[in-house]
Design a protein around this motif. Structure first.
Motif, mmCIF file in Angstrom:
data_model
loop_
_atom_site.group_PDB
_atom_site.id
_atom_site.type_symbol
_atom_site.label_atom_id
_atom_site.label_comp_id
_atom_site.label_asym_id
_atom_site.label_seq_id
_atom_site.Cartn_x
_atom_site.Cartn_y
_atom_site.Cartn_z
ATOM 1 N N THR A 162 3.803 -6.040 -0.364
ATOM 2 C CA THR A 162 3.749 -7.374 -0.966
ATOM 3 C C THR A 162 4.631 -7.509 -2.199
ATOM 4 O OG1 THR A 162 1.764 -6.686 -2.184
ATOM 5 C CG2 THR A 162 1.425 -7.886 -0.114
ATOM 6 N N HIS A 163 4.971 -6.389 -2.850
ATOM 7 C CA HIS A 163 5.740 -6.445 -4.095
ATOM 8 C C HIS A 163 7.203 -6.047 -3.915
ATOM 9 C CE1 HIS A 163 2.011 -7.135 -6.248
ATOM 10 N NE2 HIS A 163 1.485 -6.072 -5.665
ATOM 11 N N THR A 164 7.501 -5.322 -2.843
ATOM 12 C CA THR A 164 8.879 -4.925 -2.540
ATOM 13 C C THR A 164 9.164 -5.318 -1.091
ATOM 14 O OG1 THR A 164 8.371 -2.719 -1.662
ATOM 15 C CG2 THR A 164 8.571 -2.930 -4.073
ATOM 16 N N LYS A 165 10.304 -4.864 -0.560
ATOM 17 C CA LYS A 165 10.638 -5.127 0.845
ATOM 18 C C LYS A 165 10.358 -3.909 1.729
ATOM 19 C CE LYS A 165 14.236 -8.334 -0.697
ATOM 20 N NZ LYS A 165 15.691 -8.563 -0.825
ATOM 21 N N ALA A 166 9.612 -2.934 1.176
ATOM 22 C CA ALA A 166 9.297 -1.714 1.923
ATOM 23 C C ALA A 166 8.456 -2.032 3.149
ATOM 24 C CB ALA A 166 8.562 -0.732 1.014
ATOM 25 N N ARG A 167 8.716 -1.278 4.231
ATOM 26 C CA ARG A 167 8.073 -1.539 5.525
ATOM 27 C C ARG A 167 7.492 -0.249 6.096
ATOM 28 N NH1 ARG A 167 11.864 -5.001 8.560
ATOM 29 N NH2 ARG A 167 12.446 -3.244 9.874
ATOM 30 N N ALA A 168 6.417 -0.404 6.866
ATOM 31 C CA ALA A 168 5.858 0.687 7.659
ATOM 32 C C ALA A 168 5.852 0.241 9.106
ATOM 33 C CB ALA A 168 4.448 1.031 7.202
ATOM 34 N N GLY A 169 6.387 1.085 9.987
ATOM 35 C CA GLY A 169 6.464 0.705 11.390
ATOM 36 C C GLY A 169 6.359 1.900 12.312
ATOM 37 N N GLU A 170 6.580 1.661 13.592
ATOM 38 C CA GLU A 170 6.574 2.713 14.602
ATOM 39 C C GLU A 170 7.663 2.433 15.628
ATOM 40 O OE1 GLU A 170 1.874 4.069 14.786
ATOM 41 O OE2 GLU A 170 2.680 2.718 16.330
ATOM 42 N N ILE A 171 8.437 3.475 15.948
ATOM 43 C CA ILE A 171 9.406 3.407 17.031
ATOM 44 C C ILE A 171 8.846 4.243 18.179
ATOM 45 C CG2 ILE A 171 11.771 3.897 17.767
ATOM 46 C CD1 ILE A 171 12.573 3.789 14.794
ATOM 47 N N HIS A 172 8.728 3.649 19.344
ATOM 48 C CA HIS A 172 8.203 4.357 20.515
ATOM 49 C C HIS A 172 9.356 4.653 21.472
ATOM 50 C CE1 HIS A 172 4.031 3.491 19.361
ATOM 51 N NE2 HIS A 172 4.498 2.305 18.975
ATOM 52 N N THR A 173 9.515 5.921 21.841
ATOM 53 C CA THR A 173 10.585 6.341 22.743
ATOM 54 C C THR A 173 10.006 7.209 23.857
ATOM 55 O OG1 THR A 173 11.166 8.505 21.822
ATOM 56 C CG2 THR A 173 11.966 6.572 20.624
ATOM 57 N N GLU A 215 2.104 5.731 3.525
ATOM 58 C CA GLU A 215 0.696 5.522 3.164
ATOM 59 C C GLU A 215 0.564 4.510 2.028
ATOM 60 O OE1 GLU A 215 -0.975 9.268 2.158
ATOM 61 O OE2 GLU A 215 -0.615 10.163 4.135
ATOM 62 N N LYS A 216 1.433 4.633 1.030
ATOM 63 C CA LYS A 216 1.357 3.739 -0.128
ATOM 64 C C LYS A 216 1.722 2.308 0.264
ATOM 65 C CE LYS A 216 0.251 7.099 -2.909
ATOM 66 N NZ LYS A 216 -1.112 7.198 -3.494
ATOM 67 N N ILE A 217 2.671 2.151 1.184
ATOM 68 C CA ILE A 217 3.030 0.809 1.667
ATOM 69 C C ILE A 217 1.820 0.174 2.337
ATOM 70 C CG2 ILE A 217 4.438 -0.469 3.327
ATOM 71 C CD1 ILE A 217 6.632 1.730 2.861
ATOM 72 N N ILE A 218 1.176 0.927 3.217
ATOM 73 C CA ILE A 218 0.030 0.400 3.961
ATOM 74 C C ILE A 218 -1.138 0.075 3.021
ATOM 75 C CG2 ILE A 218 -1.723 0.998 5.685
ATOM 76 C CD1 ILE A 218 0.514 2.594 7.140
ATOM 77 N N ASN A 219 -1.305 0.905 1.971
ATOM 78 C CA ASN A 219 -2.429 0.722 1.043
ATOM 79 C C ASN A 219 -2.137 -0.253 -0.089
ATOM 80 O OD1 ASN A 219 -3.902 2.567 2.535
ATOM 81 N ND2 ASN A 219 -3.304 4.310 1.257
ATOM 82 N N GLY A 220 -0.889 -0.779 -0.142
ATOM 83 C CA GLY A 220 -0.531 -1.720 -1.198
ATOM 84 C C GLY A 220 -0.282 -1.080 -2.547
ATOM 85 N N GLU A 221 0.053 0.228 -2.549
ATOM 86 C CA GLU A 221 0.243 0.966 -3.794
ATOM 87 C C GLU A 221 1.670 1.461 -3.970
ATOM 88 O OE1 GLU A 221 -2.491 4.092 -3.131
ATOM 89 O OE2 GLU A 221 -4.291 2.881 -3.509
ATOM 90 N N PHE A 222 2.587 0.988 -3.115
ATOM 91 C CA PHE A 222 3.918 1.581 -3.078
ATOM 92 C C PHE A 222 4.690 1.388 -4.381
ATOM 93 C CE2 PHE A 222 8.518 1.130 -2.277
ATOM 94 C CZ PHE A 222 8.789 2.424 -1.844
ATOM 95 N N GLU A 223 4.744 0.192 -4.907
ATOM 96 C CA GLU A 223 5.598 -0.083 -6.058
ATOM 97 C C GLU A 223 5.218 0.773 -7.266
ATOM 98 O OE1 GLU A 223 7.555 -3.980 -8.159
ATOM 99 O OE2 GLU A 223 5.383 -3.990 -7.877
ATOM 100 N N THR A 224 3.943 0.852 -7.590
ATOM 101 C CA THR A 224 3.492 1.661 -8.725
ATOM 102 C C THR A 224 3.786 3.129 -8.501
ATOM 103 O OG1 THR A 224 1.734 0.079 -9.190
ATOM 104 C CG2 THR A 224 1.495 2.280 -10.137
ATOM 105 N N TRP A 225 3.499 3.604 -7.298
ATOM 106 C CA TRP A 225 3.749 5.010 -6.964
ATOM 107 C C TRP A 225 5.238 5.333 -7.016
ATOM 108 C CZ3 TRP A 225 6.287 6.975 -2.525
ATOM 109 C CH2 TRP A 225 6.209 8.359 -2.346
ATOM 110 N N LYS A 226 6.065 4.465 -6.446
ATOM 111 C CA LYS A 226 7.522 4.696 -6.443
ATOM 112 C C LYS A 226 8.053 4.809 -7.871
ATOM 113 C CE LYS A 226 10.563 1.399 -6.298
ATOM 114 N NZ LYS A 226 11.681 1.589 -7.264
ATOM 115 N N THR A 227 7.650 3.902 -8.741
ATOM 116 C CA THR A 227 8.113 3.920 -10.125
ATOM 117 C C THR A 227 7.754 5.244 -10.799
ATOM 118 O OG1 THR A 227 7.866 1.520 -10.273
ATOM 119 C CG2 THR A 227 7.986 2.740 -12.355
ATOM 120 N N GLN A 228 6.550 5.709 -10.567
ATOM 121 C CA GLN A 228 6.113 6.976 -11.144
ATOM 122 C C GLN A 228 6.893 8.153 -10.574
ATOM 123 O OE1 GLN A 228 1.984 7.813 -10.427
ATOM 124 N NE2 GLN A 228 2.122 9.913 -11.180
#
Length: 376
Positions: A10-21, A354-367
């Motif tokens: 929600t705060h950055t453009k970071a994404r979590a996804g899955e590629i199936h092959t 994990e942080k993207i999914i949990n909404g904690e990515f921006e704070t964690w990334k900065t740290q």
């Protein structure tokens, strides 16, 4: 082949996804260890599978074409069978390697004449030939044949190179329709955005690539000497244009900090030789900064390699022991350092997910950026 975009920060453009092959699921963001010649340097396949466990690794068309050669690849049943790897593989088309040959290659509209770095023999890569080679190698994800521009380069050269890459892309797409897959699983095709560090060229190229409606899209021509700020600026421009429902791959990047910053801009996939190459020279990446294990200060430090215990080698070996192995020029030292660095890179992208999914990515990334930007 399918890509599911599962969550966007929600705060950055970071994404979590899955590629199936055909060889399994790739959870993104992902880092791909580089296995240029059907081997991730210094790591046995068993250790790669059990201890590092990447969802995908990278091979290289140029190197595999030269040795063991395409005839051997086909006799083996493709690269997966040849190297005993049942996970996913992506092959770079060889454009960057041809670029690296500089004085030993000649680029023209038809393709590239080049001399082998091994024995000086002459060879020719066209877009069509590179597609055929990648069909024979049999990677799950294959790349278009492109020209990688150097940094710096003037605007006129960058534009000519970009236009040539686009024309080659069209030829790759046309030829793929004529050359069926050789093995019993599908191959996904990624075109490559070029344009050096010129904003308008990057926009033009991103729009051209997006219009091909390929399975995924790659960004090339970065991490070739430009300042990190320019790399981030180009990534942001391109990610704002490339379709959100398709995976995005930033080629040849980079440091742990580069990876986190580009994840924040919307990149899903990365590869780089840095973790393995630096490991062989005694440079270790950790969550609290980089370590030159050759330094005398570690001679009597009996603490784990990484206090966080991110990989199994962090709990089994100490800094003092690893320094001793490097001082004694024991191969085991390079192997332990390589497993640690690759394990750390995979931990980094998995934790980012994990942080993207949990909404904690921006704070964690900065740290994390602040912590990792230190020499210990």
């Amino acid at each position: 082949m399918k890509f599911n975009l599962l969550h966007t920060d929600t705060h950055t453009k970071a994404r979590a996804g899955e590629i199936h092959t055909g060889h399994g699921t790739i959870q993104t963001p992902i880092f791909m260890p580089v296995g240029t010649v059907a081997s991730v340097k210094g790591v046995h396949q068993r250790e790669l599978k059990e201890d590092i466990a990447p969802d995908i690794i990278l091979g290289n068309t140029y190197h595999l074409y030269l040795r063991p050669g395409i005839e051997i690849m086909e006799k083996a049943g493709g690269l997966h069978q040849f190297m005993g790897w049942d996970g996913n593989i992506l092959t770079d088309s060889g454009g960057y390697q041809v670029y690296s040959l500089s004085g030993n290659r000649k680029i023209k509209e038809e393709g590239v004449n080049f001399k082998s770095h091994i024995d000086g023999s002459s060879h020719f890569f066209s877009p069509e030939r590179v597609m055929e080679i990648q069909r024979s190698i049999g990677a799950d994800i294959i790349m278009t044949f492109d020209e990688c521009t150097p940094y710096p380069c003037d605007y006129a050269y960058a534009k000519r190179s970009m236009d040539l890459t686009h024309r080659w892309l069209d030829r790759c797409l046309d030829h793929l329709k004529k050359v069926p897959e050789k093995y019993d699983y599908p191959q996904a095709f990624f075109p490559i955005v070029q344009g050096s560090t010129y904003n308008d060229l990057r926009r033009q190229s991103a729009e051209y690539i997006a219009n091909t409606n390929a399975f995924g899209n790659a960004i090339g021509g970065l991490s070739v000497g430009e300042p990190a700020e320019e790399m981030y600026a180009m990534s942001e421009i391109v990610c704002d244009i490339l379709p959100k429902e398709k995976p995005r791959y930033l080629m040849g990047v980079g440091t742990p900090i580069n990876i986190l910053e580009n994840i924040a801009l919307g990149i899903d996939m990365f590869d780089c030789v840095m973790p393995t190459r630096n490991a062989r020279n005694g440079m270790l990446f950790t969550a609290h900064g980089t370590i030159n294990i050759k330094n005398k200060k570690w001679e009597d430090d009996f603490s784990p390699i990484d206090e966080m215990g991110i990989t199994f080698v962090d709990t089994e070996y100490t800094k003092a022991y690893l320094r001793h192995l490097f001082a004694a020029n024991e191969y085991l030292g390079k192997q332990i350092a390589t497993i640690h660095n690759l394990g750390f890179y995979l931990w980094l992208v998995r934790t980012a997910r994990e942080k993207i999914i949990n909404g904690e990515f921006e704070t964690w990334k900065t740290q994390m950026v602040k912590q990792m930007d230190k020499r210990l």
